[in-house]
Design an enzyme around this catalytic site. Structure first.
Site, mmCIF file in Angstrom:
data_model
loop_
_atom_site.group_PDB
_atom_site.id
_atom_site.type_symbol
_atom_site.label_atom_id
_atom_site.label_comp_id
_atom_site.label_asym_id
_atom_site.label_seq_id
_atom_site.Cartn_x
_atom_site.Cartn_y
_atom_site.Cartn_z
ATOM 1 N N ALA A 1 -10.125 4.959 3.188
ATOM 2 C CA ALA A 1 -10.187 6.060 4.155
ATOM 3 C C ALA A 1 -11.489 6.844 4.131
ATOM 4 O O ALA A 1 -12.030 7.134 3.075
ATOM 5 C CB ALA A 1 -9.032 7.043 3.978
ATOM 6 N N GLY A 2 -11.965 7.158 5.324
ATOM 7 C CA GLY A 2 -13.104 8.061 5.492
ATOM 8 C C GLY A 2 -14.422 7.427 5.868
ATOM 9 O O GLY A 2 -15.322 8.103 6.343
ATOM 10 N N GLY B 1 -9.316 8.675 8.889
ATOM 11 C CA GLY B 1 -9.749 8.745 10.282
ATOM 12 C C GLY B 1 -10.876 9.724 10.557
ATOM 13 O O GLY B 1 -11.296 9.883 11.702
ATOM 14 N N LYS C 1 0.865 -1.186 0.000
ATOM 15 C CA LYS C 1 0.000 0.000 0.000
ATOM 16 C C LYS C 1 0.897 1.229 0.000
ATOM 17 O O LYS C 1 1.623 1.481 0.963
ATOM 18 C CB LYS C 1 -0.924 0.009 1.219
ATOM 19 C CG LYS C 1 -1.730 1.309 1.276
ATOM 20 C CD LYS C 1 -2.677 1.396 2.449
ATOM 21 C CE LYS C 1 -3.093 2.839 2.647
ATOM 22 N NZ LYS C 1 -4.078 3.020 3.711
ATOM 23 N N ASN D 1 -10.009 1.232 8.608
ATOM 24 C CA ASN D 1 -9.273 1.031 9.856
ATOM 25 C C ASN D 1 -10.000 1.706 11.019
ATOM 26 O O ASN D 1 -10.617 1.058 11.855
ATOM 27 C CB ASN D 1 -7.843 1.554 9.729
ATOM 28 C CG ASN D 1 -6.966 1.175 10.923
ATOM 29 O OD1 ASN D 1 -7.458 0.789 11.989
ATOM 30 N ND2 ASN D 1 -5.681 1.258 10.780
ATOM 31 N N THR D 2 -9.958 3.047 11.052
ATOM 32 C CA THR D 2 -10.455 3.780 12.220
ATOM 33 C C THR D 2 -11.913 3.474 12.569
ATOM 34 O O THR D 2 -12.249 3.349 13.755
ATOM 35 C CB THR D 2 -10.293 5.292 11.992
ATOM 36 O OG1 THR D 2 -8.929 5.554 11.659
ATOM 37 C CG2 THR D 2 -10.655 6.084 13.243
#
Lengths: 66, 264
Positions: B193-194, B167, B106, B215-216
């Site tokens: 992301a997001g 995040g 990545k 992830n987050t």
């Protein structure tokens, strides 16, 4: 001799190799990668790559990340 | 539901690799390694991202002891790199670790610490070098169709536009750009992301993208393991809905029940 290991001062035996240092630190060789003075050391060279005074050694592994 | 998808041979192809799961997850920010492991298991993900960092010689436990390397493909990232050179060197160093079963990486090259938006020029530069060196490059990028095409032309077998800042949990801020990217490139599109919650993941998949990296939204949830399961279901539901073809939106009602045969 003094070397810098992961940003901290470390006292290592004269003429120590990367392999010696890995053994001394009891690291898992599979999950360890090494750079000396920002130059990547291939695993195949660990046993013959000799460290010198004031070398900056980075030993890395995987860490949490996204 | 899952069996239907499998029967239809609906798989995610990234370069020479094939995956059943369209959800990729990160390993950062979990309260502890056990929760990370349980969440990964609940997510059904086959690919999990990791960073490459200096060994903490004082650490009592390490991430690796919580990851089954036969079950998961580890994807090294270049988080924290602000130049192509740093990102390339990070992945060259990562290649010396015998924990990665594939050449998948990545690639992220950050351009700004506040938004964590990528630096387009450095990203493209790094992608070209890494492709030449034999890596299968998965670039985290802006939701920019022009850049997506350039990355595809550079040899990236997938592009990973952001939905909103890393995040942030803002969900998909520009669904139209994501759709344009999907139409512009022929390689898979993974939104990275997001995503904030399951409905974001579902809506994103309904746009027709090929996968999502989260992830987050999982690690930061009050119950990460259950959120991982929710994301798994949302990604599968969104994918199946996309493949099934939604009805067109209409301004007025259209009765579901026939009028023929009505008595009163």
């Amino acid at each position: 001799m003094k070397i810098e290991l992961n940003g901290n001062e470390y006292t290592a035996g004269n003429g120590i190799t990367v392999q010696n240092l890995i053994d001394e630190l009891k690291l898992n060789i599979k999950s360890t990668a090494v750079a000396v003075n920002k130059t990547i050391v291939p695993k195949s060279s660990y046993a013959v790559f000799t460290l010198n005074e004031n070398d900056k050694i980075d030993m890395v592994t995987i860490a949490p990340g996204g | 539901m899952e069996s239907n998808i499998k029967e239809n041979g609906d798989v995610l192809k990234i370069g020479k690799y094939t995956f059943k799961s369209r959800l990729l997850i990160g390993t950062g920010k979990y309260p502890d390694f056990q929760t990370m492991k349980d969440s990964a298991d609940a997510s059904g993900a086959e690919i999990i991202t990791v960073a490459v960092r200096r060994i903490d010689f004082n650490a009592k436990e390490n991430l690796l002891s919580y990851i089954d390397l036969d079950k998961y493909i580890l994807l090294p990232n270049t988080a924290g790199c602000y130049t192509a050179e740093d990102a390339v060197n990070t992945l060259r160093l990562a290649r010396e670790l015998d924990v990665f079963r594939t050449d998948l990486v990545k690639l992220e090259v950050i351009g700004d610490p506040k938004t964590l938006y990528p630096d387009n020029e450095e990203l493209l530069k790094a992608a070209k070098i890494l492709v030449k060196e034999g890596f299968t490059v998965m670039p985290y990028m802006m939701d920019d169709p022009v850049l997506a095409k350039k990355l595809e032309d550079a040899g990236c077998p997938v592009v990973m536009p952001l939905a909103s800042p890393i995040g942030s949990g803002l969900g998909i801020r520009n669904p139209y750009n994501i759709k344009i990217i999907k139409e512009t490139v022929s390689v898979p599109v993974i939104v990275d992301a997001g995503v904030g919650t399951a409905s974001d993941a579902c809506k994103t998949m309904e746009l027709g993208v090929d996968g999502i990296l989260i992830n987050t939204a999982i690690a930061g949830a009050v119950n990460p393991v259950n959120m991982a399961a929710a994301m798994k279901n949302a990604v599968e539901a969104g994918r199946l809905a996309y493949l099934s073809g939604r009805i067109p939106m209409k301004l007025y009602a259209q009765a579901s029940t026939q009028m023929e045969g009505i008595v009163f």
